[in-house]
Structure formats: structure tokens, C-alpha cells
Scaffold this active site. Sequence first.
Site: not given
Length: 777
Positions: A439, A641
Site C-alpha cells: 500500500d 522503512e
Amino acid sequence: MSSPKASLPIHTTTTSKPSTRRVSLELDPYASPAEYYGKSHGPRKVAKSRTYSAGNAPRRFLINVEQTLRDLLAREDTDHNIQITIEDSGPKTIPLGTAASGGYRRFDVRGTYMLSNLLQELTLAKKYGRKQIVLDEARLNENPVNRMARLIKDQFWPNLTRRIDGSNIFQVAKDPKDWTKDPRPRIYVPRGAPEQYEYYKRVAAEQPDMRLDVQWLAEDPGNDEYVRDLNAAPGLLAIEMERIEDTPDGKPNFRGLPFVVPGGRFNELYGWDSYMETLGLLVNGREDLCEAMVRHFCFCIRHYGKILNANRSYYLCRSQPPFLTDMALRVYDHIKHKPDSLEFLRRAMLAAIKDYYSTWMSHPRYDPVSGLSRYVPGGLGVPPETEATHFVHILTPYAKKHNMTFNQFVDAYNYGHVFEPDLDQYFLHDRSVRESGHDTSYRLEKVSAHLATVDLNSLLYKIECDIGRTIRAFFGDSLTIPPEWHVKGHSTIETSSNWDRRATKRRKIMEKLMWDEDKGMFFDYNTVKKEQTGYESATTFWAMWAGAATPKQANMMVQKALPKLEVHGGLVSGSEESRGPVGINRPNRQWDYPFGWAPQQILAWTGLIRYGFEEEAQRLAYRWIYMCTKAFVDFNGVVVEKYDVTRQIDPHKVTAEYGNQGSDFKGVATEGFGWVNASYVYGLQIVNAHMKRALGAVTTWDTFKKMTEAADAEEAADVLKKANEHDKSAGKVHVAEHVRHTALTHSHEDQTAHKAMHGSEERKEHHGPGEAKAAHL
Ligand SMILES: OC[C@H]1O[C@H](O[C@H]2O[C@H](CO)[C@@H](O)[C@H](O)[C@H]2O)[C@H](O)[C@@H](O)[C@@H]1O
Ligand SMILES: [Ca+2]
């Protein structure tokens, strides 16, 4: 700058022959912060004894923590973000007093890397309450690869570890995503875990100030309306606990099993992040955490019907990419000496079988026409956990149309007071994108729920193979399904042949519907339009990870797909061409070009090795580790991340969508990011020792390659010279030709060419050993 005079009883040194040798009973300079700053500076615990020649003792500094921190930041942190990076323009040097001189003699610490390490160490020392320290220089100029790997093992994993129980529910139940007016700790307990309900009720009663709200979950917690209604009171979902000694007044007592969260801001157990983290945790000897996470997943499947996106009430309808069988088998391999390990494996397989039938092979995820599966989670309305602004551009026109404020419209839409079928479609796909873990991405946007993706079907193929193999190898080819794991309509005894058949069938369908021979890639298949999407994505390599590609297909992917997706920092999520142009009206999506994610790298490396492409796997791992190391060195130890894998100077700067988790720290990064931590220590198992040394010197792949080729050429020239000399004396002529060929096939290009020419035979030879190595990884 003050020069601290106090002499601290830090390093106890005993000497047998003072003039020549000094046996030092001292603390390891690379000890964890807890040991180094927590214990070392109090009464010393003796660690390793080491021997140094006279005059060669390692340098240490005697430091007043507060004062030096202030001076350091004032001089070097010129952009005031409490980090020392290559973007700061200070003098890049600070004098520190040496411990040997009691702080009197000064020595300059120079350069961004050492200065930022100094900032990190001082920040940690302060956190441990140290006023003065003796600091080993070795902690400042440590090989950056060793430092990053060490921090991951000693600091990042522990700082990312959580458990949920009465001792900490107040902290962990907090949710930075909570949108309500009265965020409070809340836990939902499934009906099948009454002992947990009793336990949390008691905790709530004993500590009323905490305002812990303990709620039963409904019998059927996957119902769309029910989950939507829970959004008014979001909370944690209970996960596995272990029974410990009863309370003093004889009440049953429990402790939460530990788990590792994706990043510092999270307090809940995630699905595929946990699998990726497991790969790194196993390298670091933390099978205890991995075993616990598998047990959490079994609990989730049993009580919530699936492995959840994460254990929050608003994720009840949604899963994530399924990796349970591979995860359990890897953990089993590390704990098989334990008496209950086979029971652990049995339970994990029972859970995986239930999840396979009831989640992935049931309506609406399973598409009976194609025989493939899709990410199609349930749910109603606007996903509440996303950033407030995320859907503004989508919803604002509808709010205007209905003459409502934005919030009024969201409420009316969520509760079915207005009907907008187009929005229903939009959010169906949006939820699907989130279940896919990717996503968001233009690969999936507005179409995701219709796609049988390469990623999901590769994972299901692997699950089918794993279950079949495990039933055969561990359970005498007959696994009885107890009632609590049984799914209506399916057998109560599982044998391997059914699973083998399912895997073969899926592989054939994938080949027919997803494989493009010309492009040398697997593509997502649109089950509504009945065509491939043609979006070039790194998920094509998941088919190699799962073993779903034939050796010939794997070879073609290496020849055709890899060059399209390999960039400076490893693999990019998708090709630039497939993503299309971006701009103000079409913003970047974080799972598209130019971003690269740890899971994509890890699965591709493992897949390549599985098919014998070790060299390519090493090259990709090198590129990724280099990029992570370079950012770590130049940007104050940052580990984030995701990365912009096309950016050479500051790849951690990603502004797409949610920004970048892990970059916003003061002084020292304390957690890194779970799957990047894992990719780093896992990738270091793939590169060879020569590469690891070059990475320690922060050498780009291109430079490393040139160096290697030059060294090979030199070596070859040397051999050639010797051979010629030998020929002259022996009167032979064709040795030179042979040596030239040997030298050439050392170079990467020629090996690739060689593989292209001899591809299929070589693949067959390599498949066995490659698979063994991949299994080991
Ligand atoms: O809140 C927005 C989204 O956040 C999560 O997604 C991202 O973080 C997860 C944890 O690292 C990761 O699993 C996922 O792949 C990321 O894209 C969450 O999983 C989403 O459901 C949520 O909408
Ligand atoms: Ca700075």
C-alpha cells in the site's frame, strides 16, 4: 571546552611484565549500551582479557557527557536536527581528552561518521544516566558494516520487542493512529479465550487509573458491519499468552508472548513484517522471538480466522501476504532439538491449512473461474487507520455533491446513508491494496481486488508445496485435523498427494495466465478482464522464491526482467515505464519506482539462489547493503522503512505518502526498521567475505566490480606470463588460449554470457544445490 579531571575506575588493568606486555581485563569495546554504559561504569564486570604490545593500547577518551554533547551539537549540528550528517557544515572535528592522560592530552575526532557515532554514544550514555564516561575510540571508528549489524542485534531488536499483558497494556494499547476523542487503552478478547478475559478484567480492576477497557469480541468477528461499528471504540486484539505462576492470592496469572513490531511507532503484531523479521532474527539467534510469533499467528487463525494485517480491531477483516509455512519450517529447523518442537510444527501446519481453506481459497478471495486467488478483504467505508488527508482528493467532490462537510460525508457514507457505488468500488480495491502489503502502488490502485497477483499466487504455491512436504516428511503422510482446526467441507485427514496436486495445478495456471515468454516475466492476471496487466514488478521474482518458475523461466527472468528492475541500490519495486509519469495530479506511490523495499530484495535473493544464480543474488545483496550502509554512515546511523534505490547520496529521503519511518530520531536511532534490519543481517549471509570487506570500506558496486576485474586480470596476466614461460621451455602453444578463457570467465559479463549460452543445462545442475543453499538461507 572543559577537560574533565575526575579519574573513573573504569578499566582495570593488571600487568605481568609492564615493559613489554599488558594483559587487560576490560569490557568489550563493542558491548551493548546496557552493558557498556549501564554496568561498565559502575563496579566493573570483567569481560574478555586481551593482550597488547606496549605503546599499542587502544585509545580511549575521558568524557564529560553533558558538556561534550552540548559542544558537539553547537559545533557540528549546523541544521539543528540533532543529527550529525553530511548535510551539516561544521568544522567536522572535535578535540577529546584521552583517558590515559586523565583528559589532559587532546586528540581530534574527525569526520561525519566518527562525529555522528560520538553523538550517538553520548546520547546513549546520557540515557543511561552517565555523567562521565571512558569511551573506546573503537566505538567511534568501528567498521560501519560491523557497527550496523551489531546495533541491529544488540539494540534494534530489543527495542522493537513488545509483549501484551497487564505489566504494559497501558503503553502498548496506545495507538498513534487512534482517531477518537478519548483514546484509551482497550483490549478485545475472543470468546475462545475466557482465561484472558478474566485476566484482563482483573488487571483493569486492580489498576483503575489506567482506564483499561476490556471487551468481549463477537462470536463472528469478521462481520463487516460489526467491524465498522468497532471503529467508534478501536482497540487491541488479544494475542497468545503463557500461563505463569499464580498470583499470591491464587489467581491464574499470564504473561504475553513477545513479538517484534515493524518500527518504533508500532505496538501491534504485523503479518508479513513478522515473517521478514524472522529471517533476520534467526541469523541473530533469536529463535525464541520467532517461535513466539508463529504461536501468535496460530492464535489469530484460530480465534480471528486469519493472520491479521495487525492485531487492532480495525484490521479484523484484513490479512496480509501469507508466509506461515515457510516461517514455521525455518523456526522448526532452529528448535528441532527441543522436545515439543514437532508439536509446534504440527500446530503451525494445522493453522496454515485452516487459513489456506478459509481465507485464501474461499469466496471472495478465491476466483473459481481462473483457479487463482486475490486479495479481497471485507470491510465497509473509509479505512480509518490511514492518514487523515489520504482520501481528501477522492472524497471532497462527493462531499460537495451531497452538500456536506468532509466529516459529515465520511460518516454518512460509512453508515450507508448515502450511496455511491463508484466509491464502494474504489474502497474495495483500496482495502485489497492494503491486504497485499503493497500500500500503495499504481500496479494495484483501482483494480487490486480483481487481480490474481504473482505475489499471492506464488505464496500459495509455496504453502501448498510446504504443507505436502511436511505432512509426508514429518507426519507419516497423514495429518489428522482436530475439530478446532477443521474447516467445514474439507477432509479431517490430510495427505500429501492432495497438496502436491494443488501445487501442480496452480503452477500450470500461473504459467498459462501469468507468464509472458517474450518479456521473460510473470504478470498479475486481471480475473475480470481476463488478461495480464503488463505492469513490470519486482514481484515476478516471488515465483522464483516459491519455486513456481521452471528453470528456463528463471533463466529468462534473469536475462530479461532483472535488467529492467536492477538499479543502484538493488531492486526497484517496479519499472519506471510501468509506473508512468508522476506529478502534482498523479503523486508518487511508495511501492512504485523509484522506491525499493526490503521484502522485495530478500525474496529475490533467495529465489535467485534457489535457481543457481548466486552471483546475481550476491550482486543485488551487495547493492542493497551498500546503500543502507552509506546512508547509515552519512546520516547519523539512519535505518528506514524503505529507500529510494535510485538515489545515490540520500536514499533514505522518501517523501511519498506516509514519509519514511525511522528517520525522525534525535541523537541516535534506536530501532531501525524491522524488515530492513532483517534484510541487512540476512544479506550479509549472502555476500562473500571479499564483498563484506569492500562494504566495510563503503565501496560502490561499480568500483568493487572494477577492482575485482582488475585483480582477476592481473592474476590472469600473471598466470599467462608463467604459462608462456613454461610453454617456451616445454615447447607447447595452446596453454595461453586456455588461460585467457579462464580469466575471461572470471568476469561477471562473461559468466552471464556463459550462463545464457549454457543456461538450461546449468540450471538443472544447480537446481539441487541452489535449493539447498536457499533452504539454508
Ligand atoms: O496506515 C497506513 C497503512 O500502514 C500499514 O502499511 C505499511 O506498514 C506496514 C508495517 O510496516 C506494512 O506491513 C505495509 O506493507 C506498509 O505498506 C498497514 O499495514 C496498512 O494496512 C495501513 O493501511
Ligand atoms: Ca544536523
